[in-house]
Design a protein around this motif. Structure first.
Motif, PDB file in Angstrom:
ATOM      1  N   VAL A 139       9.112   6.228   2.430  1.00  0.00           N
ATOM      2  CA  VAL A 139       7.657   6.211   2.268  1.00  0.00           C
ATOM      3  C   VAL A 139       7.335   5.246   1.126  1.00  0.00           C
ATOM      4  CG1 VAL A 139       5.605   7.567   1.748  1.00  0.00           C
ATOM      5  CG2 VAL A 139       7.442   8.571   3.120  1.00  0.00           C
ATOM      6  N   SER A 140       6.401   4.362   1.334  1.00  0.00           N
ATOM      7  CA  SER A 140       6.119   3.318   0.357  1.00  0.00           C
ATOM      8  C   SER A 140       5.484   3.878  -0.915  1.00  0.00           C
ATOM      9  CB  SER A 140       5.212   2.250   0.963  1.00  0.00           C
ATOM     10  OG  SER A 140       3.972   2.795   1.353  1.00  0.00           O
ATOM     11  N   THR A 141       5.810   3.245  -2.020  1.00  0.00           N
ATOM     12  CA  THR A 141       5.219   3.579  -3.308  1.00  0.00           C
ATOM     13  C   THR A 141       3.816   2.972  -3.398  1.00  0.00           C
ATOM     14  OG1 THR A 141       6.074   1.600  -4.399  1.00  0.00           O
ATOM     15  CG2 THR A 141       7.530   3.531  -4.333  1.00  0.00           C
ATOM     16  N   ALA A 142       3.179   3.147  -4.542  1.00  0.00           N
ATOM     17  CA  ALA A 142       1.833   2.606  -4.739  1.00  0.00           C
ATOM     18  C   ALA A 142       1.807   1.088  -4.601  1.00  0.00           C
ATOM     19  CB  ALA A 142       1.297   3.019  -6.105  1.00  0.00           C
TER      20      ALA A 142
ATOM     21  N   ARG B 231      14.797   6.820   6.492  1.00  0.00           N
ATOM     22  CA  ARG B 231      13.336   6.801   6.507  1.00  0.00           C
ATOM     23  C   ARG B 231      12.849   6.706   5.068  1.00  0.00           C
ATOM     24  NH1 ARG B 231       9.289  10.622   5.666  1.00  0.00           N
ATOM     25  NH2 ARG B 231       7.392  10.437   6.969  1.00  0.00           N
TER      26      ARG B 231
ATOM     27  N   ASP C  17      -0.459   2.791  12.077  1.00  0.00           N
ATOM     28  CA  ASP C  17      -1.265   3.957  12.424  1.00  0.00           C
ATOM     29  C   ASP C  17      -2.563   3.485  13.075  1.00  0.00           C
ATOM     30  OD1 ASP C  17      -2.848   3.039  10.282  1.00  0.00           O
ATOM     31  OD2 ASP C  17      -1.922   4.432   8.872  1.00  0.00           O
TER      32      ASP C  17
ATOM     33  N   VAL D 208       9.559   0.117  -0.430  1.00  0.00           N
ATOM     34  CA  VAL D 208      10.316   1.141   0.287  1.00  0.00           C
ATOM     35  C   VAL D 208      11.789   0.956  -0.066  1.00  0.00           C
ATOM     36  CG1 VAL D 208       8.707   1.520   2.179  1.00  0.00           C
ATOM     37  CG2 VAL D 208      10.365  -0.332   2.350  1.00  0.00           C
TER      38      VAL D 208
ATOM     39  N   TYR E  33       0.823  -1.207   0.000  1.00  0.00           N
ATOM     40  CA  TYR E  33       0.000   0.000   0.000  1.00  0.00           C
ATOM     41  C   TYR E  33       0.858   1.258   0.000  1.00  0.00           C
ATOM     42  CZ  TYR E  33       0.796   0.285   5.087  1.00  0.00           C
ATOM     43  OH  TYR E  33       1.359   0.371   6.335  1.00  0.00           O
ATOM     44  N   LYS E  34       0.277   2.315  -0.462  1.00  0.00           N
ATOM     45  CA  LYS E  34       0.981   3.583  -0.696  1.00  0.00           C
ATOM     46  C   LYS E  34       1.042   4.439   0.565  1.00  0.00           C
ATOM     47  CE  LYS E  34       0.813   7.627  -3.788  1.00  0.00           C
ATOM     48  NZ  LYS E  34       0.028   8.287  -4.859  1.00  0.00           N
ATOM     49  N   ASP E  35       2.126   5.215   0.667  1.00  0.00           N
ATOM     50  CA  ASP E  35       2.306   6.260   1.696  1.00  0.00           C
ATOM     51  C   ASP E  35       2.461   5.720   3.108  1.00  0.00           C
ATOM     52  OD1 ASP E  35       2.204   8.226  -0.247  1.00  0.00           O
ATOM     53  OD2 ASP E  35       0.042   8.518  -0.051  1.00  0.00           O
ATOM     54  N   GLY E  36       2.838   4.464   3.248  1.00  0.00           N
ATOM     55  CA  GLY E  36       3.197   3.955   4.566  1.00  0.00           C
ATOM     56  C   GLY E  36       4.625   4.357   4.900  1.00  0.00           C
ATOM     57  N   VAL E  37       4.884   4.691   6.140  1.00  0.00           N
ATOM     58  CA  VAL E  37       6.217   5.120   6.568  1.00  0.00           C
ATOM     59  C   VAL E  37       6.966   3.931   7.164  1.00  0.00           C
ATOM     60  CG1 VAL E  37       7.515   6.633   8.114  1.00  0.00           C
ATOM     61  CG2 VAL E  37       5.447   7.474   6.985  1.00  0.00           C
TER      62      VAL E  37
END
Length: 253
Positions: free
Chosen positions: A211-214, A209, A237, A218, A187-191
């Motif tokens: 941020v995951s792609t679509a 650090r 989260d 990472v 999944y996208k936008d995971g840190v």
């Protein structure tokens, strides 16, 4: 069609009208000295639910009344977007003084479509406690807990041996449960944080650090300072659980 056990269908003026009811277990009111002292779900820890395996976790209600507790029933467990989980019968045991401990089990099976992706988050417990003398406690959203989509994290790119001072490129894949098709998907936008632990140490230090792609990928680069282990860590989260990759050892020459 998505299930919604809290949906109330009524007929009016000869036509069917769907009315969505607010989650509740009863319209009765509390009376007397019956009280709930605590509600604990899953031993106070977040429920991390994978994509394709049924889960069962404990619900413990502590309640008191000067005559003793006869029953905790009905009980409703509900969450975002009118999610509802099944609750087994609670069995009560008299404790010290006027308190009783009542234990039951909450179950959920994503394969049977008992939960959906948008129902992750904060969940609540509604209940009614009845005492031996007829006193009653009725509570809406009396207890809360967190139910999250389980996550997993892989890692690659760390060489078995490297030169001290060498910069390496490390990749990972961050995925979480999709209860819709019962699989893990990136999944996208995971840190995610790339961490290093020096040989002989118990402490992990964040060195990068990402941020995951679509697709959930990472990537980060890091300098090898000596022998030890790398790992990826994603804190999750409100809706997604934490994830840690396997340890990736490196030795220096």
């Amino acid at each position: 069609m998505r299930k919604t056990s809290w949906a109330l269908c009524a007929a009016a003026a000869g036509s069917a009208v769907a009315v969505l009811a607010v989650p509740t277990v009863t319209t009765d009111r509390s009376h007397g000295d019956t009280a709930v002292t605590s509600i604990t779900v899953n031993n106070g820890k977040p429920v991390l639910l994978g994509p394709a395996r049924a889960a069962a976790f404990p619900l413990v209600v502590r309640a008191r009344d000067d005559s003793g507790i006869r029953a905790v029933d009905p009980v409703g467990v509900w969450g975002p977007n009118y999610g509802v989980l099944k609750v087994g019968a609670l069995r009560c045991t008299a404790g010290p003084g006027t308190e009783s401990v009542c234990r039951g089990t909450v179950t959920v099976d994503p394969v049977q479509k008992e939960i959906f992706n948008d129902e992750a988050g904060t969940w609540f417990v509604d209940l009614q406690v009845t005492a031996n003398d007829g006193d009653r406690f009725v509570g809406k959203a009396t207890g809360g807990f967190s139910l999250k989509r389980a996550a997993k994290l892989s890692g690659s790119g760390v060489p078995a041996t490297a030169t001290a001072g060498q910069r390496i490129a490390v990749q990972g894949w961050l995925a979480r449960s999709f209860w819709t098709d019962n699989k893990f998907h990136g999944y996208k936008d995971g840190v995610a944080y790339l961490q290093f632990r020096a040989e002989g140490s118990h402490r992990w230090t964040t060195v990068a650090r990402a941020v995951s792609t679509a697709s959930g990928t990472v990537r980060a680069s890091a300098k090898v300072t000596g022998p030890g282990d790398f790992q990826w860590y994603a804190p999750g989260d409100k809706w997604t659980g934490d994830a840690v990759s396997r340890e990736m050892p490196v030795r220096t020459r």
